[in-house]
Every structure is written in structure tokens, then in C-alpha cells.
Write an enzyme that holds these catalytic residues in place. Structure first.
Site, PDB file in Angstrom:
ATOM      1  N   ASN A  10       0.793  -1.091  -0.028  1.00  0.00           N
ATOM      2  CA  ASN A  10      -0.102  -0.197   0.118  1.00  0.00           C
ATOM      3  C   ASN A  10       0.909   1.242   0.086  1.00  0.00           C
ATOM      4  O   ASN A  10       0.288   2.312   0.275  1.00  0.00           O
ATOM      5  CB  ASN A  10      -0.977  -0.054   1.071  1.00  0.00           C
ATOM      6  CG  ASN A  10      -2.220  -0.935   1.047  1.00  0.00           C
ATOM      7  OD1 ASN A  10      -2.805  -0.970  -0.089  1.00  0.00           O
ATOM      8  ND2 ASN A  10      -2.657  -1.669   1.888  1.00  0.00           N
ATOM      9  N   ASP A  70      10.231  -7.207  -0.684  1.00  0.00           N
ATOM     10  CA  ASP A  70      10.849  -7.165   0.411  1.00  0.00           C
ATOM     11  C   ASP A  70      12.553  -6.709   0.298  1.00  0.00           C
ATOM     12  O   ASP A  70      13.415  -6.900  -0.507  1.00  0.00           O
ATOM     13  CB  ASP A  70      11.074  -8.606   1.484  1.00  0.00           C
ATOM     14  CG  ASP A  70      11.025  -8.173   2.875  1.00  0.00           C
ATOM     15  OD1 ASP A  70      10.508  -7.470   3.252  1.00  0.00           O
ATOM     16  OD2 ASP A  70      11.924  -8.919   3.305  1.00  0.00           O
ATOM     17  N   PHE A 156      14.399   7.676   3.169  1.00  0.00           N
ATOM     18  CA  PHE A 156      13.944   7.071   4.507  1.00  0.00           C
ATOM     19  C   PHE A 156      14.901   6.063   4.999  1.00  0.00           C
ATOM     20  O   PHE A 156      15.767   5.986   4.426  1.00  0.00           O
ATOM     21  CB  PHE A 156      12.568   6.657   4.067  1.00  0.00           C
ATOM     22  CG  PHE A 156      12.584   5.218   3.312  1.00  0.00           C
ATOM     23  CD1 PHE A 156      13.075   5.332   2.043  1.00  0.00           C
ATOM     24  CD2 PHE A 156      12.575   4.146   3.703  1.00  0.00           C
ATOM     25  CE1 PHE A 156      13.040   4.139   1.189  1.00  0.00           C
ATOM     26  CE2 PHE A 156      12.491   2.853   3.107  1.00  0.00           C
ATOM     27  CZ  PHE A 156      12.685   3.124   1.955  1.00  0.00           C
TER      28      PHE A 156
HETATM   29  P1  IMP Z   1      10.727  -2.549   2.810  1.00  0.00           P
HETATM   30  O1  IMP Z   1      10.643  -4.026   2.583  1.00  0.00           O
HETATM   31  O2  IMP Z   1      10.973  -1.874   1.375  1.00  0.00           O
HETATM   32  O3  IMP Z   1       9.656  -2.211   3.638  1.00  0.00           O
HETATM   33  O4  IMP Z   1      12.008  -2.052   3.604  1.00  0.00           O
HETATM   34  C1  IMP Z   1      12.124  -2.657   5.006  1.00  0.00           C
HETATM   35  C2  IMP Z   1      13.038  -1.829   5.641  1.00  0.00           C
HETATM   36  O5  IMP Z   1      14.313  -1.746   5.186  1.00  0.00           O
HETATM   37  C3  IMP Z   1      12.649  -0.252   5.568  1.00  0.00           C
HETATM   38  O6  IMP Z   1      11.828   0.029   6.783  1.00  0.00           O
HETATM   39  C4  IMP Z   1      14.017   0.473   5.973  1.00  0.00           C
HETATM   40  O7  IMP Z   1      14.456   0.213   7.173  1.00  0.00           O
HETATM   41  C5  IMP Z   1      15.211  -0.460   5.142  1.00  0.00           C
HETATM   42  N1  IMP Z   1      15.032  -0.108   3.878  1.00  0.00           N
HETATM   43  C6  IMP Z   1      14.706  -0.665   2.644  1.00  0.00           C
HETATM   44  N2  IMP Z   1      14.912   0.088   1.556  1.00  0.00           N
HETATM   45  C7  IMP Z   1      15.631   1.130   2.065  1.00  0.00           C
HETATM   46  C8  IMP Z   1      16.342   2.082   1.385  1.00  0.00           C
HETATM   47  O8  IMP Z   1      16.021   2.546   0.166  1.00  0.00           O
HETATM   48  N3  IMP Z   1      16.766   3.191   2.193  1.00  0.00           N
HETATM   49  C9  IMP Z   1      16.919   3.249   3.286  1.00  0.00           C
HETATM   50  N4  IMP Z   1      16.402   1.985   4.283  1.00  0.00           N
HETATM   51  C10 IMP Z   1      15.556   1.129   3.383  1.00  0.00           C
END
Ligand code: IMP
Length: 202
Positions: A10, A70, A156
Site C-alpha cells: 500500500n 521485501d 527514508f
Molecule cells: P521494505 O521491505 O521496502 O519495506 O524495507 C524494509 C526496511 O528496510 C525499511 O523500513 C528500511 O528500514 C530499510 N530499507 C529498505 N530500503 C531502503 C532504502 O532504500 N533506504 C533506506 N532504508 C531502506
């Protein structure tokens, strides 16, 4: 004919990026669009496992072909941590915090690396696609270094601590346009798009 694919997310930013890349041939629906209100469990030990868990949930409960992603940070000196715990690294380490989760996660990481000279790290993304009865994976990686203090206000997560190889600024300083051209996520999405166009474009 336009094909429908669900992206098991989302996150408005990710959805916008994917829709722009896949273009008019695909109608990309979000979890909200298909009425999925559940926080789909992610209990795997790898990015691929977690992505597949989410895509499988959508296929089994809603019947749509689907892809899910992920991502996370892997630090060499920490044996690949935070890895699948990237989003909840402070919590996993028993650190109580109020307010910004990203700040707390970064502080825990910096603490663990205080006396460490090896600052090598990478961000990884895995995408699992369930399409016409088959499962496919696409991975993207960006290598770099973890610096000793946070720099920059964009992005982020761990962006203020990560300098990608070949640059002298953090992801948070480089800004989204540069980051989106070289990021782990961009590379994985590119692979997915290439695969769909080569195999299924009509
Ligand atoms: P997601 O699976 O893309 O939601 O990423 C999981 C977690 O990995 C995020 O909450 C961040 O803590 C970290 N993360 C993933 N991609 C990035 C990025 O491009 N920059 C910084 N942190 C990242």
C-alpha cells in the site's frame, strides 16, 4: 488486452514508481484496491521468503496474479544484520524508543559499529512474482559504506548513513532522482519489467 497484476503493497510511492515503469499494458492494483486489509505476515529469514509469503497470500486468498517485494540493509561486519529485521532493528535489540523509528534503528546500528573499521554494506531488494501458475524471483543490490554520523534529510530508513560506491554523498543527500536511478529497488523492478515485457507482451 490489459493484464491485471496486484502489487502486494500500500506504499503510494512504490505503487506510483511501478505503474510508471510497467506502463499501459498492466493494470497494477494495490492491496487496498482488492480489499485486502490484513497486515500480511512476514516471518521468513530471507528477503525472497518474505516477498513470496506476501505474494502467495494474495494469490491464495484473492486469486490474483501478484508480485511483492521485501528489502533491507545488510552490513558485512554484522554478519548481514539488520537484514530482514531492518524495519524493526531497534525493537529486535530491545531498545525502547519514542518517536521516529528510523532514527532509533540508525542509532542502534551506529552503536554496534562504533569500534568497527569494516563499514561495507549493501541494500537488497527481492521481488517474488506469481504469474500464470509460476513463481519467479528478481533481485537488486546496491553496495556501499556505512558512515559514522547521519548526513542528509532526504529518503527514508537508513539513507542518512549509506554512501553508495562511486559517490561521496549519502542516499539522503543524493535525493530521490539519483537514488532511484541506482537503488536496489530500481534494479529489482527493472528486472521484473524486463521479464514481463519479454515473456508476456502481446
Ligand atoms: P521494505 O521491505 O521496502 O519495506 O524495507 C524494509 C526496511 O528496510 C525499511 O523500513 C528500511 O528500514 C530499510 N530499507 C529498505 N530500503 C531502503 C532504502 O532504500 N533506504 C533506506 N532504508 C531502506
Amino acid at each position: 488486452m490489459m493484464k491485471t497484476l496486484v502489487f502486494a503493497s500500500n506504499n503510494a510511492h512504490k505503487l506510483e514508481e511501478i505503474r510508471a515503469i510497467l506502463g499501459a499494458q498492466y493494470e497494477v492494483k494495490s492491496l487496498k484496491d482488492i480489499g485486502c486489509e490484513v497486515d500480511i505476515p512476514e516471518t521468513g529469514t530471507t528477503f525472497r521468503e518474505n516477498a513470496l509469503q506476501k505474494a502467495t497470500y494474495v494469490k491464495e486468498h484473492f486469486g490474483f496474479d501478484c508480485f511483492a517485494d521485501d528489502s533491507g540493509l545488510q552490513v558485512e561486519a554484522l554478519g548481514g544484520e539488520p537484514g530482514v529485521y531492518s524495519a524493526r532493528y531497534a525493537m529486535k535489540n530491545g531498545v525502547q524508543f519514542e518517536g521516529n523509528k528510523d532514527e532509533a534503528n540508525m542509532d542502534v546500528l551506529l552503536g554496534k559499529l562504533t569500534n568497527e573499521e569494516n563499514r561495507k554494506a549493501c541494500f537488497r531488494t527481492s521481488i517474488a512474482l506469481i504469474y500464470e501458475g509460476e513463481t519467479h524471483f528478481f533481485d537488486g543490490t546496491v553496495e556501499g559504506q556505512i558512515i559514522r554520523e547521519k548526513r542528509g534529510s532526504g529518503g527514508f530508513g537508513y539513507d542518512p548513513l549509506f554512501i553508495p560506491d562511486g559517490y561521496d554523498k549519502t542516499f539522503a543527500e543524493l535525493g530521490n532522482e539519483v537514488k532511484n536511478g541506482i537503488s536496489h529497488r530500481a534494479k529489482a523492478v527493472e528486472q521484473l519489467a524486463k521479464f514481463l515485457f519479454v515473456n508476456y507482451s502481446s
